[in-house]
Design a protein around this motif. Sequence first.
Motif, PDB file in Angstrom:
ATOM      1  N   MET A 120     -20.437   3.524   2.355  1.00 34.92           N
ATOM      2  CA  MET A 120     -20.293   2.607   3.419  1.00 34.92           C
ATOM      3  C   MET A 120     -19.046   1.676   2.990  1.00 34.92           C
ATOM      4  O   MET A 120     -17.993   1.390   3.551  1.00 34.92           O
ATOM      5  N   LEU A 121     -19.019   1.308   1.472  1.00 33.43           N
ATOM      6  CA  LEU A 121     -17.937   0.454   0.973  1.00 33.43           C
ATOM      7  C   LEU A 121     -16.413   1.057   1.047  1.00 33.43           C
ATOM      8  O   LEU A 121     -15.469   0.470   1.304  1.00 33.43           O
ATOM      9  N   ILE A 122     -16.557   2.387   0.680  1.00 34.83           N
ATOM     10  CA  ILE A 122     -15.135   3.199   0.893  1.00 34.83           C
ATOM     11  C   ILE A 122     -15.006   3.700   2.387  1.00 34.83           C
ATOM     12  O   ILE A 122     -13.839   3.408   2.570  1.00 34.83           O
ATOM     13  N   THR A 123     -15.702   3.645   3.264  1.00 30.36           N
ATOM     14  CA  THR A 123     -15.612   3.557   4.449  1.00 30.36           C
ATOM     15  C   THR A 123     -14.876   2.209   5.014  1.00 30.36           C
ATOM     16  O   THR A 123     -13.700   2.387   5.801  1.00 30.36           O
ATOM     17  N   LEU A 124     -15.240   1.258   4.560  1.00 31.29           N
ATOM     18  CA  LEU A 124     -14.795   0.026   4.791  1.00 31.29           C
ATOM     19  C   LEU A 124     -13.341  -0.079   4.517  1.00 31.29           C
ATOM     20  O   LEU A 124     -12.467  -0.562   5.112  1.00 31.29           O
ATOM     21  N   ALA A 125     -13.126   0.307   3.146  1.00 30.65           N
ATOM     22  CA  ALA A 125     -11.741   0.238   2.600  1.00 30.65           C
ATOM     23  C   ALA A 125     -10.914   1.198   3.271  1.00 30.65           C
ATOM     24  O   ALA A 125      -9.650   0.594   3.555  1.00 30.65           O
ATOM     25  N   ILE A 126     -11.256   2.258   3.515  1.00 33.23           N
ATOM     26  CA  ILE A 126     -10.373   3.286   4.386  1.00 33.23           C
ATOM     27  C   ILE A 126      -9.902   2.734   5.787  1.00 33.23           C
ATOM     28  O   ILE A 126      -8.889   2.793   6.169  1.00 33.23           O
ATOM     29  N   GLY A 127     -10.789   1.810   6.183  1.00 36.75           N
ATOM     30  CA  GLY A 127     -10.703   1.276   7.668  1.00 36.75           C
ATOM     31  C   GLY A 127      -9.508   0.175   7.271  1.00 36.75           C
ATOM     32  O   GLY A 127      -8.751  -0.316   8.083  1.00 36.75           O
ATOM     33  N   VAL A 128      -9.663  -0.691   6.180  1.00 34.00           N
ATOM     34  CA  VAL A 128      -8.920  -1.785   5.949  1.00 34.00           C
ATOM     35  C   VAL A 128      -7.390  -0.722   5.728  1.00 34.00           C
ATOM     36  O   VAL A 128      -6.384  -1.472   6.091  1.00 34.00           O
ATOM     37  N   TYR A 129      -7.287   0.119   4.828  1.00 34.20           N
ATOM     38  CA  TYR A 129      -6.008   0.883   4.929  1.00 34.20           C
ATOM     39  C   TYR A 129      -5.428   1.173   6.212  1.00 34.20           C
ATOM     40  O   TYR A 129      -4.142   1.315   6.452  1.00 34.20           O
ATOM     41  N   GLY A 130      -6.262   1.893   7.031  1.00 32.56           N
ATOM     42  CA  GLY A 130      -5.962   2.313   8.493  1.00 32.56           C
ATOM     43  C   GLY A 130      -5.296   1.386   9.195  1.00 32.56           C
ATOM     44  O   GLY A 130      -4.210   1.279   9.914  1.00 32.56           O
ATOM     45  N   GLY A 131      -5.819   0.081   9.183  1.00 33.97           N
ATOM     46  CA  GLY A 131      -5.397  -1.204   9.855  1.00 33.97           C
ATOM     47  C   GLY A 131      -4.014  -1.507   9.152  1.00 33.97           C
ATOM     48  O   GLY A 131      -3.259  -1.875   9.985  1.00 33.97           O
ATOM     49  N   TYR A 132      -3.802  -1.505   8.062  1.00 28.53           N
ATOM     50  CA  TYR A 132      -2.573  -1.902   7.331  1.00 28.53           C
ATOM     51  C   TYR A 132      -1.501  -1.040   7.403  1.00 28.53           C
ATOM     52  O   TYR A 132      -0.210  -1.546   7.858  1.00 28.53           O
ATOM     53  N   GLY A 176      -2.035   3.240   7.374  1.00 28.19           N
ATOM     54  CA  GLY A 176      -2.806   4.305   7.954  1.00 28.19           C
ATOM     55  C   GLY A 176      -2.168   5.708   7.673  1.00 28.19           C
ATOM     56  O   GLY A 176      -2.887   6.543   8.259  1.00 28.19           O
ATOM     57  N   ALA A 177      -1.081   5.752   6.796  1.00 27.09           N
ATOM     58  CA  ALA A 177      -0.562   7.133   6.731  1.00 27.09           C
ATOM     59  C   ALA A 177      -1.594   7.900   5.862  1.00 27.09           C
ATOM     60  O   ALA A 177      -1.923   7.463   4.823  1.00 27.09           O
ATOM     61  N   GLY A 178      -2.159   9.036   6.534  1.00 26.30           N
ATOM     62  CA  GLY A 178      -3.130   9.836   5.580  1.00 26.30           C
ATOM     63  C   GLY A 178      -4.514   9.365   5.662  1.00 26.30           C
ATOM     64  O   GLY A 178      -5.215   9.800   5.237  1.00 26.30           O
ATOM     65  N   ALA A 179      -4.793   8.186   6.407  1.00 25.12           N
ATOM     66  CA  ALA A 179      -6.110   7.598   6.491  1.00 25.12           C
ATOM     67  C   ALA A 179      -7.214   8.674   6.899  1.00 25.12           C
ATOM     68  O   ALA A 179      -8.172   8.596   6.589  1.00 25.12           O
ATOM     69  N   GLY A 180      -6.886   9.510   8.000  1.00 28.56           N
ATOM     70  CA  GLY A 180      -7.878  10.360   8.486  1.00 28.56           C
ATOM     71  C   GLY A 180      -8.055  11.370   7.680  1.00 28.56           C
ATOM     72  O   GLY A 180      -9.274  11.835   7.499  1.00 28.56           O
ATOM     73  N   VAL A 181      -7.317  11.681   6.684  1.00 29.39           N
ATOM     74  CA  VAL A 181      -7.527  12.792   5.677  1.00 29.39           C
ATOM     75  C   VAL A 181      -8.376  12.104   4.699  1.00 29.39           C
ATOM     76  O   VAL A 181      -9.303  12.899   4.363  1.00 29.39           O
ATOM     77  N   PHE A 184       0.834  -1.299   0.132  1.00 24.84           N
ATOM     78  CA  PHE A 184      -0.007   0.091  -0.052  1.00 24.84           C
ATOM     79  C   PHE A 184       0.856   1.479  -0.010  1.00 24.84           C
ATOM     80  O   PHE A 184       0.600   2.329  -0.393  1.00 24.84           O
ATOM     81  N   GLU A 185       1.806   1.140   0.561  1.00 23.24           N
ATOM     82  CA  GLU A 185       2.843   2.350   0.523  1.00 23.24           C
ATOM     83  C   GLU A 185       2.936   2.964  -0.637  1.00 23.24           C
ATOM     84  O   GLU A 185       3.324   4.391  -0.875  1.00 23.24           O
ATOM     85  N   ALA A 186       3.125   2.166  -1.706  1.00 20.99           N
ATOM     86  CA  ALA A 186       3.730   3.021  -3.109  1.00 20.99           C
ATOM     87  C   ALA A 186       2.630   3.783  -3.755  1.00 20.99           C
ATOM     88  O   ALA A 186       2.851   4.810  -4.271  1.00 20.99           O
ATOM     89  N   ILE A 187       1.231   3.706  -3.240  1.00 21.55           N
ATOM     90  CA  ILE A 187       0.096   4.389  -3.804  1.00 21.55           C
ATOM     91  C   ILE A 187      -0.317   5.316  -2.667  1.00 21.55           C
ATOM     92  O   ILE A 187      -1.206   6.302  -3.101  1.00 21.55           O
ATOM     93  N   ALA A 188       0.207   5.253  -1.398  1.00 24.74           N
ATOM     94  CA  ALA A 188      -0.273   6.078  -0.399  1.00 24.74           C
ATOM     95  C   ALA A 188      -0.032   7.464  -0.509  1.00 24.74           C
ATOM     96  O   ALA A 188      -1.203   8.453  -0.459  1.00 24.74           O
ATOM     97  N   PRO A 189       1.130   7.905  -0.884  1.00 27.41           N
ATOM     98  CA  PRO A 189       1.272   9.540  -1.221  1.00 27.41           C
ATOM     99  C   PRO A 189       0.173  10.114  -2.403  1.00 27.41           C
ATOM    100  O   PRO A 189      -0.370  11.139  -2.087  1.00 27.41           O
ATOM    101  N   TRP A 190       0.009   9.190  -3.329  1.00 32.38           N
ATOM    102  CA  TRP A 190      -0.905   9.796  -4.342  1.00 32.38           C
ATOM    103  C   TRP A 190      -2.511   9.726  -3.837  1.00 32.38           C
ATOM    104  O   TRP A 190      -3.177  10.742  -4.118  1.00 32.38           O
ATOM    105  N   LEU A 191      -2.757   8.795  -2.971  1.00 38.11           N
ATOM    106  CA  LEU A 191      -4.357   8.808  -2.386  1.00 38.11           C
ATOM    107  C   LEU A 191      -4.254   9.954  -1.347  1.00 38.11           C
ATOM    108  O   LEU A 191      -5.286  10.575  -1.282  1.00 38.11           O
ATOM    109  N   ILE A 192      -3.087  10.183  -0.535  1.00 46.19           N
ATOM    110  CA  ILE A 192      -3.260  11.361   0.206  1.00 46.19           C
ATOM    111  C   ILE A 192      -3.401  12.683  -0.475  1.00 46.19           C
ATOM    112  O   ILE A 192      -4.086  13.425   0.140  1.00 46.19           O
ATOM    113  N   LEU A 193      -2.782  12.935  -1.691  1.00 45.86           N
ATOM    114  CA  LEU A 193      -2.427  14.103  -2.414  1.00 45.86           C
ATOM    115  C   LEU A 193      -4.152  14.279  -3.070  1.00 45.86           C
ATOM    116  O   LEU A 193      -4.718  15.349  -2.995  1.00 45.86           O
TER     117      LEU A 193
END
Length: 256
Positions: free
Chosen positions: A146-158, A160-165, A100-109
């Motif tokens: 709801m599905l996107i919320t679940l996906a963000i929760g998955v990312y947060g558990g894995y 989590g960098a920027g999951a709050g944003v 996930f780390e490879a796509i994390a910065p682009w998701l955050i931006l």
Amino acid sequence: MTLGTALLVVLTGLVAGGLTATVGVASLVSFPVLVALGMPPVLANMTNAVGLVPSGLGSGWGLRREIRRHPRLNAWTLGLTGLGGALGALLLMRLPAGVFEAIAPWLILFTCGLVAAQPRISAFLRQRREEQGQTGHRQQLTPSSMLITLAIGVYGGYFGAGAGVMMLALLVLSLDVGLQELNATRSLSMLASKLTAAALFVTVAEVDWAVAGLLAAGSLVGGYAGARVARRLPDAVLRGAVIAGGTAAALGLLLS
């Protein structure tokens, strides 16, 4: 562990806790510090998840007035991100590091851009609903949200960098609720994601308890203090802080 190292971990927890309640990029402060102290990345990630749970408790207590205004919404986000956090923790223990780390910065931006454009997007969507005869304020998540919320929760558990944003961006575009209340819901949802992930890490994985305990002590105080600050920020300032924090987090990931 030396006294200086212990103080650094507590201070890191304090800063990360404050960011939990305000801009939602806590892990981008605490995780690199733990790695810099010599922890392997996966151990640092798990220890970080456990150590930052109290930051969510502190920010939740500090924002309890806002949280009480939308009990049903908070119940849904808690349940979905809690389930997602457990799934994300399982992925962390099964998948190679860096998935996930490879796509994390682009998701955050991308989500920072959504937060910045939210007032105009929300006004456009509101006008479209009125033209289509749809009245009333959106107070609950749609099935797609709801599905996107679940996906963000998955990312947060894995990771989590920027999951709050990401979570705040979803909430402000999906609901007609004040930014302060949505910020409280976002903090609560990230607590649920970290809590279920931490529960799995504690049960079946390895955690550095000395570091986690010091991080927890600082993050509890920082979370409560950050909540008190966030409550007093005008919406425009809070939105700007989220965008600035998220952008800095994304750039930090890209340059690391």
